[in-house]
Design an enzyme around this catalytic site. Structure first.
Site, mmCIF file in Angstrom:
data_model
loop_
_atom_site.group_PDB
_atom_site.id
_atom_site.type_symbol
_atom_site.label_atom_id
_atom_site.label_comp_id
_atom_site.label_asym_id
_atom_site.label_seq_id
_atom_site.Cartn_x
_atom_site.Cartn_y
_atom_site.Cartn_z
ATOM 1 N N ASP A 101 0.902 -0.975 0.142
ATOM 2 C CA ASP A 101 0.007 0.132 -0.022
ATOM 3 C C ASP A 101 0.925 1.464 -0.076
ATOM 4 O O ASP A 101 0.283 2.331 0.245
ATOM 5 C CB ASP A 101 -0.956 -0.126 0.998
ATOM 6 C CG ASP A 101 -0.273 0.337 2.417
ATOM 7 O OD1 ASP A 101 0.848 -0.231 2.732
ATOM 8 O OD2 ASP A 101 -1.042 0.794 3.460
ATOM 9 N N GLU A 102 2.073 1.303 -0.403
ATOM 10 C CA GLU A 102 2.923 2.403 -0.354
ATOM 11 C C GLU A 102 3.956 2.400 -1.342
ATOM 12 O O GLU A 102 4.402 1.366 -1.911
ATOM 13 C CB GLU A 102 3.873 2.269 0.930
ATOM 14 C CG GLU A 102 3.400 2.709 2.366
ATOM 15 C CD GLU A 102 4.291 2.577 3.195
ATOM 16 O OE1 GLU A 102 4.203 3.457 4.181
ATOM 17 O OE2 GLU A 102 4.796 1.550 3.418
#
Length: 130
Positions: free
Chosen positions: A102-103
């Protein structure tokens, strides 16, 4: 060089919400493997006092948590949504480097004059595809 960091908000919960509009303002928690403990929580779930790593079997029957939607982890879904985010970001940046599911880091060089508008359009595109 100008770099940005994309960090998706409560990513696993956001993925669950993407397929169920009724979850939009409800507290959502995603559980670890074998539904052991909370590994992702929406802001609404955090406000109810659900902590990261909280054991599901100890809290899920609490009266104040009756509106919480609890989900088992769905790693294929999360990987697919991460891939979608990555693909959209490639349309807005010449270089995107995933850091985690998610990054992602992105190169924002060359957008200094319109950086705010560029990032707003990028955010809207990610929200639309997910």
């Amino acid at each position: 060089m100008l770099y940005g960091l994309i960090d998706c908000n409560s990513f696993y919960c956001s993925c669950q919400r993407a397929f169920d509009p009724d979850l939009k303002h409800r507290p959502v928690v995603v559980l670890s493997n074998n539904d052991g403990c909370a590994i992702a929580r929406t802001a609404e779930a955090k406000q109810l006092g659900i902590k990261m790593g909280e054991a599901w079997h100890l809290v899920h029957n609490e009266r104040k948590l009756s509106d919480v939607r609890w989900f088992s982890s769905n790693y294929p879904l999360y990987a697919d949504m991460s891939r979608r985010v990555y693909q959209v970001l490639l349309d807005y940046s010449p270089r995107v480097e995933p850091y985690s599911i998610d990054e992602m880091f992105l190169d924002l060089s060359g957008f200094s004059d319109s950086l705010h508008a560029h990032c707003g359009a990028m955010r809207q595109a990610v929200q639309q595809i997910t």
